[in-house]
Design an enzyme around this catalytic site. Sequence first.
Site, PDB file in Angstrom:
ATOM      1  N   GLN A 238       3.012   9.858   0.787  1.00  0.00           N
ATOM      2  CA  GLN A 238       4.749   9.067   0.878  1.00  0.00           C
ATOM      3  C   GLN A 238       5.179   9.249  -0.774  1.00  0.00           C
ATOM      4  O   GLN A 238       6.447   8.946  -0.668  1.00  0.00           O
ATOM      5  CB  GLN A 238       4.001   7.526   0.844  1.00  0.00           C
ATOM      6  CG  GLN A 238       3.712   7.353   2.263  1.00  0.00           C
ATOM      7  CD  GLN A 238       3.463   5.742   2.524  1.00  0.00           C
ATOM      8  OE1 GLN A 238       2.765   5.199   2.035  1.00  0.00           O
ATOM      9  NE2 GLN A 238       4.637   5.261   2.957  1.00  0.00           N
TER      10      GLN A 238
ATOM     11  N   HIS B 186      -2.202   7.270   7.045  1.00  0.00           N
ATOM     12  CA  HIS B 186      -1.074   8.172   6.484  1.00  0.00           C
ATOM     13  C   HIS B 186      -1.786   9.552   6.106  1.00  0.00           C
ATOM     14  O   HIS B 186      -1.273  10.439   6.307  1.00  0.00           O
ATOM     15  CB  HIS B 186      -0.674   7.454   5.249  1.00  0.00           C
ATOM     16  CG  HIS B 186       0.468   6.707   5.490  1.00  0.00           C
ATOM     17  ND1 HIS B 186       1.746   7.378   6.259  1.00  0.00           N
ATOM     18  CD2 HIS B 186       1.090   5.271   5.572  1.00  0.00           C
ATOM     19  CE1 HIS B 186       2.687   6.484   6.198  1.00  0.00           C
ATOM     20  NE2 HIS B 186       2.463   5.366   5.535  1.00  0.00           N
TER      21      HIS B 186
ATOM     22  N   CYS C 216       6.394  -0.091   7.362  1.00  0.00           N
ATOM     23  CA  CYS C 216       6.095   1.179   6.454  1.00  0.00           C
ATOM     24  C   CYS C 216       7.025   1.358   5.645  1.00  0.00           C
ATOM     25  O   CYS C 216       8.303   1.593   6.098  1.00  0.00           O
ATOM     26  CB  CYS C 216       5.652   2.462   7.445  1.00  0.00           C
ATOM     27  SG  CYS C 216       5.232   3.856   6.629  1.00  0.00           S
ATOM     28  N   LEU C 217       6.765   1.895   4.375  1.00  0.00           N
ATOM     29  CA  LEU C 217       8.068   2.219   3.387  1.00  0.00           C
ATOM     30  C   LEU C 217       8.504   3.581   3.815  1.00  0.00           C
ATOM     31  O   LEU C 217       9.552   4.057   3.457  1.00  0.00           O
ATOM     32  CB  LEU C 217       7.174   2.124   1.899  1.00  0.00           C
ATOM     33  CG  LEU C 217       6.564   1.095   1.429  1.00  0.00           C
ATOM     34  CD1 LEU C 217       6.047   1.299  -0.042  1.00  0.00           C
ATOM     35  CD2 LEU C 217       7.808  -0.327   1.508  1.00  0.00           C
TER      36      LEU C 217
ATOM     37  N   GLY D 272       0.709  -1.130  -0.104  1.00  0.00           N
ATOM     38  CA  GLY D 272       0.111   0.184   0.034  1.00  0.00           C
ATOM     39  C   GLY D 272       0.950   1.145   0.032  1.00  0.00           C
ATOM     40  O   GLY D 272       1.935   1.149   0.452  1.00  0.00           O
TER      41      GLY D 272
ATOM     42  N   HIS E 262      -4.054   1.509   7.802  1.00  0.00           N
ATOM     43  CA  HIS E 262      -2.615   2.041   7.793  1.00  0.00           C
ATOM     44  C   HIS E 262      -2.623   3.311   6.862  1.00  0.00           C
ATOM     45  O   HIS E 262      -2.035   4.226   6.899  1.00  0.00           O
ATOM     46  CB  HIS E 262      -1.849   0.827   7.417  1.00  0.00           C
ATOM     47  CG  HIS E 262      -0.265   1.387   7.153  1.00  0.00           C
ATOM     48  ND1 HIS E 262       0.838   0.745   8.239  1.00  0.00           N
ATOM     49  CD2 HIS E 262       0.382   2.133   6.359  1.00  0.00           C
ATOM     50  CE1 HIS E 262       1.615   1.324   7.704  1.00  0.00           C
ATOM     51  NE2 HIS E 262       1.846   1.949   6.683  1.00  0.00           N
ATOM     52  N   GLU E 263      -3.114   3.013   5.696  1.00  0.00           N
ATOM     53  CA  GLU E 263      -3.039   3.868   4.426  1.00  0.00           C
ATOM     54  C   GLU E 263      -3.951   5.254   4.908  1.00  0.00           C
ATOM     55  O   GLU E 263      -3.568   6.401   4.517  1.00  0.00           O
ATOM     56  CB  GLU E 263      -3.345   3.543   3.258  1.00  0.00           C
ATOM     57  CG  GLU E 263      -2.604   2.178   2.640  1.00  0.00           C
ATOM     58  CD  GLU E 263      -1.023   2.527   2.575  1.00  0.00           C
ATOM     59  OE1 GLU E 263      -0.602   3.741   2.530  1.00  0.00           O
ATOM     60  OE2 GLU E 263      -0.350   1.601   2.908  1.00  0.00           O
TER      61      GLU E 263
END
Length: 217
Positions: free
Chosen positions: A78, A167, A121-122, A73, A163-164
């Site tokens: 991001q 963000h 997380c990226l 995701g 999660h997204e």
Amino acid sequence: MNERSTTIVQGSEIADYPEIPPQARRGRALRVTEIGEDVLHRRCRDVTDFGTDELTTLVDDMFATMLVAEGVGLAANQVDVDLRLFVYDLTDSDGVRYVGHVANPDVEVLDLETEENEEGCLSVPGPGADLFRALHVRLRGVDIAGAPVEMTAHGYLARCFQHETDHLNGRLYVDLLSKRVRKRVLRDMEDMREEVLDRRDEVSAVHGKEPAIYSGR
């Protein structure tokens, strides 16, 4: 004989969907923003202009970035874009693959049941930590053409949607951890970041993408 795997794209089952989404093939790999950058720590703006070439290109680039970073995701902030938009491509424990994008998402928790699993997380390259999330949620939003999107999600997909959406509200998963665990994660990130970025360069080359440029390298 192996049964055909199921792929759900934008909430609908699609036959013979490619391993690499067409958006990822078209898009460019962008730099993934990292914890501490302002765009990650404030609520993003709603998407208000739909059906534009710019929005289509952004989704393509986000899919390409997610592919190169080997994520499931990715939110627009991001890739340093202040918009309420995320993309996803994941396979759950039942072998069902889910692919899509959502603008202006809202997540509704459907019951009190939770599940603890490791989350990463990226934008926190490298480490992960166990975190409780709601097990059942409903996602509502729109697609980049402005059409309504509504999906009920369970387990891994529900975790991704939470999660997204977090963000886009300016919250990273590490903000939900205890101070002790958060400190450990950030320390591990410092040790692992270079290895993670090297891997992104390698995957970029495999897919014929120009690697993104990261500071300090």
